[in-house]
Design a protein around this motif. Structure first.
Motif, PDB file in Angstrom:
ATOM      1  N   MET A   1      16.034 -15.849  17.828  1.00 35.95           N
ATOM      2  CA  MET A   1      15.052 -15.177  18.655  1.00 35.95           C
ATOM      3  C   MET A   1      13.658 -15.542  18.153  1.00 35.95           C
ATOM      4  O   MET A   1      13.379 -15.441  16.968  1.00 35.95           O
ATOM      5  CB  MET A   1      15.195 -13.670  18.574  1.00 35.95           C
ATOM      6  CG  MET A   1      16.426 -13.103  19.170  1.00 35.95           C
ATOM      7  SD  MET A   1      16.415 -11.298  18.980  1.00 35.95           S
ATOM      8  CE  MET A   1      17.880 -10.923  19.850  1.00 35.95           C
ATOM      9  N   ILE A   2      12.799 -15.931  19.081  1.00 45.04           N
ATOM     10  CA  ILE A   2      11.411 -16.251  18.768  1.00 45.04           C
ATOM     11  C   ILE A   2      10.520 -15.347  19.619  1.00 45.04           C
ATOM     12  O   ILE A   2      10.760 -15.167  20.822  1.00 45.04           O
ATOM     13  CB  ILE A   2      11.081 -17.729  19.069  1.00 45.04           C
ATOM     14  CG1 ILE A   2      12.034 -18.655  18.322  1.00 45.04           C
ATOM     15  CG2 ILE A   2       9.626 -18.039  18.720  1.00 45.04           C
ATOM     16  CD1 ILE A   2      11.922 -18.629  16.833  1.00 45.04           C
ATOM     17  N   PHE A   3       9.494 -14.779  18.984  1.00 46.68           N
ATOM     18  CA  PHE A   3       8.592 -13.846  19.643  1.00 46.68           C
ATOM     19  C   PHE A   3       7.155 -14.322  19.524  1.00 46.68           C
ATOM     20  O   PHE A   3       6.801 -15.007  18.566  1.00 46.68           O
ATOM     21  CB  PHE A   3       8.692 -12.454  18.997  1.00 46.68           C
ATOM     22  CG  PHE A   3      10.062 -11.846  19.089  1.00 46.68           C
ATOM     23  CD1 PHE A   3      10.418 -11.085  20.187  1.00 46.68           C
ATOM     24  CD2 PHE A   3      10.984 -12.035  18.082  1.00 46.68           C
ATOM     25  CE1 PHE A   3      11.692 -10.527  20.272  1.00 46.68           C
ATOM     26  CE2 PHE A   3      12.250 -11.476  18.148  1.00 46.68           C
ATOM     27  CZ  PHE A   3      12.605 -10.725  19.249  1.00 46.68           C
ATOM     28  N   GLU A   4       6.357 -13.937  20.510  1.00 41.29           N
ATOM     29  CA  GLU A   4       4.924 -14.154  20.471  1.00 41.29           C
ATOM     30  C   GLU A   4       4.261 -12.780  20.500  1.00 41.29           C
ATOM     31  O   GLU A   4       4.646 -11.927  21.298  1.00 41.29           O
ATOM     32  CB  GLU A   4       4.488 -14.976  21.687  1.00 41.29           C
ATOM     33  CG  GLU A   4       3.027 -15.296  21.709  1.00 41.29           C
ATOM     34  CD  GLU A   4       2.684 -16.188  22.885  1.00 41.29           C
ATOM     35  OE1 GLU A   4       2.657 -17.416  22.723  1.00 41.29           O
ATOM     36  OE2 GLU A   4       2.480 -15.628  23.982  1.00 41.29           O
ATOM     37  N   MET A   5       3.307 -12.564  19.624  1.00 47.45           N
ATOM     38  CA  MET A   5       2.629 -11.276  19.559  1.00 47.45           C
ATOM     39  C   MET A   5       1.138 -11.521  19.770  1.00 47.45           C
ATOM     40  O   MET A   5       0.523 -12.320  19.063  1.00 47.45           O
ATOM     41  CB  MET A   5       2.876 -10.619  18.203  1.00 47.45           C
ATOM     42  CG  MET A   5       2.242  -9.279  18.043  1.00 47.45           C
ATOM     43  SD  MET A   5       2.860  -8.385  16.589  1.00 47.45           S
ATOM     44  CE  MET A   5       2.573  -9.549  15.267  1.00 47.45           C
ATOM     45  N   MET A   6       0.586 -10.847  20.784  1.00 45.64           N
ATOM     46  CA  MET A   6      -0.834 -10.988  21.087  1.00 45.64           C
ATOM     47  C   MET A   6      -1.546  -9.677  20.789  1.00 45.64           C
ATOM     48  O   MET A   6      -1.110  -8.614  21.234  1.00 45.64           O
ATOM     49  CB  MET A   6      -1.055 -11.350  22.557  1.00 45.64           C
ATOM     50  CG  MET A   6      -2.522 -11.516  22.898  1.00 45.64           C
ATOM     51  SD  MET A   6      -2.836 -11.998  24.610  1.00 45.64           S
ATOM     52  CE  MET A   6      -2.301 -10.546  25.483  1.00 45.64           C
ATOM     53  N   ASP A   7      -2.628  -9.778  20.031  1.00 39.30           N
ATOM     54  CA  ASP A   7      -3.488  -8.619  19.812  1.00 39.30           C
ATOM     55  C   ASP A   7      -4.209  -8.332  21.125  1.00 39.30           C
ATOM     56  O   ASP A   7      -4.834  -9.225  21.702  1.00 39.30           O
ATOM     57  CB  ASP A   7      -4.486  -8.915  18.693  1.00 39.30           C
ATOM     58  CG  ASP A   7      -5.320  -7.709  18.358  1.00 39.30           C
ATOM     59  OD1 ASP A   7      -6.230  -7.368  19.154  1.00 39.30           O
ATOM     60  OD2 ASP A   7      -5.067  -7.098  17.307  1.00 39.30           O
ATOM     61  N   LEU A   8      -4.112  -7.114  21.622  1.00 45.08           N
ATOM     62  CA  LEU A   8      -4.669  -6.784  22.941  1.00 45.08           C
ATOM     63  C   LEU A   8      -6.188  -6.770  22.962  1.00 45.08           C
ATOM     64  O   LEU A   8      -6.788  -6.823  24.038  1.00 45.08           O
ATOM     65  CB  LEU A   8      -4.125  -5.432  23.410  1.00 45.08           C
ATOM     66  CG  LEU A   8      -2.615  -5.389  23.665  1.00 45.08           C
ATOM     67  CD1 LEU A   8      -2.167  -3.971  24.004  1.00 45.08           C
ATOM     68  CD2 LEU A   8      -2.221  -6.357  24.768  1.00 45.08           C
ATOM     69  N   TYR A   9      -6.829  -6.731  21.811  1.00 42.27           N
ATOM     70  CA  TYR A   9      -8.293  -6.687  21.765  1.00 42.27           C
ATOM     71  C   TYR A   9      -8.893  -8.039  21.423  1.00 42.27           C
ATOM     72  O   TYR A   9      -9.785  -8.514  22.117  1.00 42.27           O
ATOM     73  CB  TYR A   9      -8.744  -5.602  20.779  1.00 42.27           C
ATOM     74  CG  TYR A   9      -8.273  -4.242  21.247  1.00 42.27           C
ATOM     75  CD1 TYR A   9      -8.926  -3.562  22.267  1.00 42.27           C
ATOM     76  CD2 TYR A   9      -7.126  -3.677  20.718  1.00 42.27           C
ATOM     77  CE1 TYR A   9      -8.461  -2.350  22.742  1.00 42.27           C
ATOM     78  CE2 TYR A   9      -6.653  -2.453  21.174  1.00 42.27           C
ATOM     79  CZ  TYR A   9      -7.320  -1.793  22.182  1.00 42.27           C
ATOM     80  OH  TYR A   9      -6.852  -0.596  22.653  1.00 42.27           O
ATOM     81  N   SER A  10      -8.400  -8.688  20.387  1.00 42.69           N
ATOM     82  CA  SER A  10      -8.963  -9.979  19.976  1.00 42.69           C
ATOM     83  C   SER A  10      -8.307 -11.153  20.706  1.00 42.69           C
ATOM     84  O   SER A  10      -8.809 -12.262  20.650  1.00 42.69           O
ATOM     85  CB  SER A  10      -8.799 -10.180  18.467  1.00 42.69           C
ATOM     86  OG  SER A  10      -7.431 -10.403  18.140  1.00 42.69           O
ATOM     87  N   LYS A  11      -7.160 -10.910  21.342  1.00 44.58           N
ATOM     88  CA  LYS A  11      -6.360 -11.934  22.040  1.00 44.58           C
ATOM     89  C   LYS A  11      -5.766 -12.957  21.072  1.00 44.58           C
ATOM     90  O   LYS A  11      -5.288 -14.007  21.481  1.00 44.58           O
ATOM     91  CB  LYS A  11      -7.165 -12.643  23.134  1.00 44.58           C
ATOM     92  CG  LYS A  11      -7.788 -11.718  24.145  1.00 44.58           C
ATOM     93  CD  LYS A  11      -6.764 -10.867  24.856  1.00 44.58           C
ATOM     94  CE  LYS A  11      -7.435  -9.988  25.906  1.00 44.58           C
ATOM     95  NZ  LYS A  11      -6.658  -8.845  26.265  1.00 44.58           N
ATOM     96  N   ARG A  12      -5.773 -12.657  19.783  1.00 47.42           N
ATOM     97  CA  ARG A  12      -5.180 -13.543  18.769  1.00 47.42           C
ATOM     98  C   ARG A  12      -3.668 -13.576  18.959  1.00 47.42           C
ATOM     99  O   ARG A  12      -3.030 -12.541  19.122  1.00 47.42           O
ATOM    100  CB  ARG A  12      -5.528 -13.022  17.382  1.00 47.42           C
ATOM    101  CG  ARG A  12      -4.984 -13.879  16.270  1.00 47.42           C
ATOM    102  CD  ARG A  12      -5.443 -13.358  14.910  1.00 47.42           C
ATOM    103  NE  ARG A  12      -4.658 -13.984  13.873  1.00 47.42           N
ATOM    104  CZ  ARG A  12      -3.650 -13.400  13.237  1.00 47.42           C
ATOM    105  NH1 ARG A  12      -3.309 -12.161  13.512  1.00 47.42           N
ATOM    106  NH2 ARG A  12      -2.986 -14.045  12.322  1.00 47.42           N
ATOM    107  N   LEU A  13      -3.086 -14.787  18.905  1.00 45.94           N
ATOM    108  CA  LEU A  13      -1.645 -14.971  19.077  1.00 45.94           C
ATOM    109  C   LEU A  13      -0.985 -15.276  17.737  1.00 45.94           C
ATOM    110  O   LEU A  13      -1.552 -15.982  16.902  1.00 45.94           O
ATOM    111  CB  LEU A  13      -1.363 -16.127  20.024  1.00 45.94           C
ATOM    112  CG  LEU A  13      -1.649 -15.895  21.496  1.00 45.94           C
ATOM    113  CD1 LEU A  13      -1.418 -17.175  22.277  1.00 45.94           C
ATOM    114  CD2 LEU A  13      -0.800 -14.783  22.047  1.00 45.94           C
TER     115      LEU A  13
END
Length: 66
Positions: A1-13
């Motif tokens: 399993m591979i996930f991508e996590m985005m910060d909702l404020y800075s948009k950092r992935l």
């Protein structure tokens, strides 16, 4: 399993695998049942995602990409 996590404020992935997930998400170094134990979220919400599905926290959007 591979996930991508985005910060909702800075948009950092950030990309991580099931085995390399952040400790705050898996509660790897927390006391079970403590107020900082978010293993229920990891086990019942994140790990149940199908590829392409997402779940949001207060600050992050986590999407399973594989």
């Amino acid at each position: 399993m591979i996930f991508e996590m985005m910060d909702l404020y800075s948009k950092r992935l950030e990309t991580f695998s099931k085995d390399e997930a952040p400790d705050w998400l898996t509660s790897a170094n927390q006391v079970p049942g403590s107020t900082m134990d978010s293993s229920w979220f990891w086990e019942e919400h994140v790990l149940t995602l199908e590829p392409g599905q997402s779940v949001n926290t207060d600050f992050k959007k986590i999407t399973r990409i594989r």
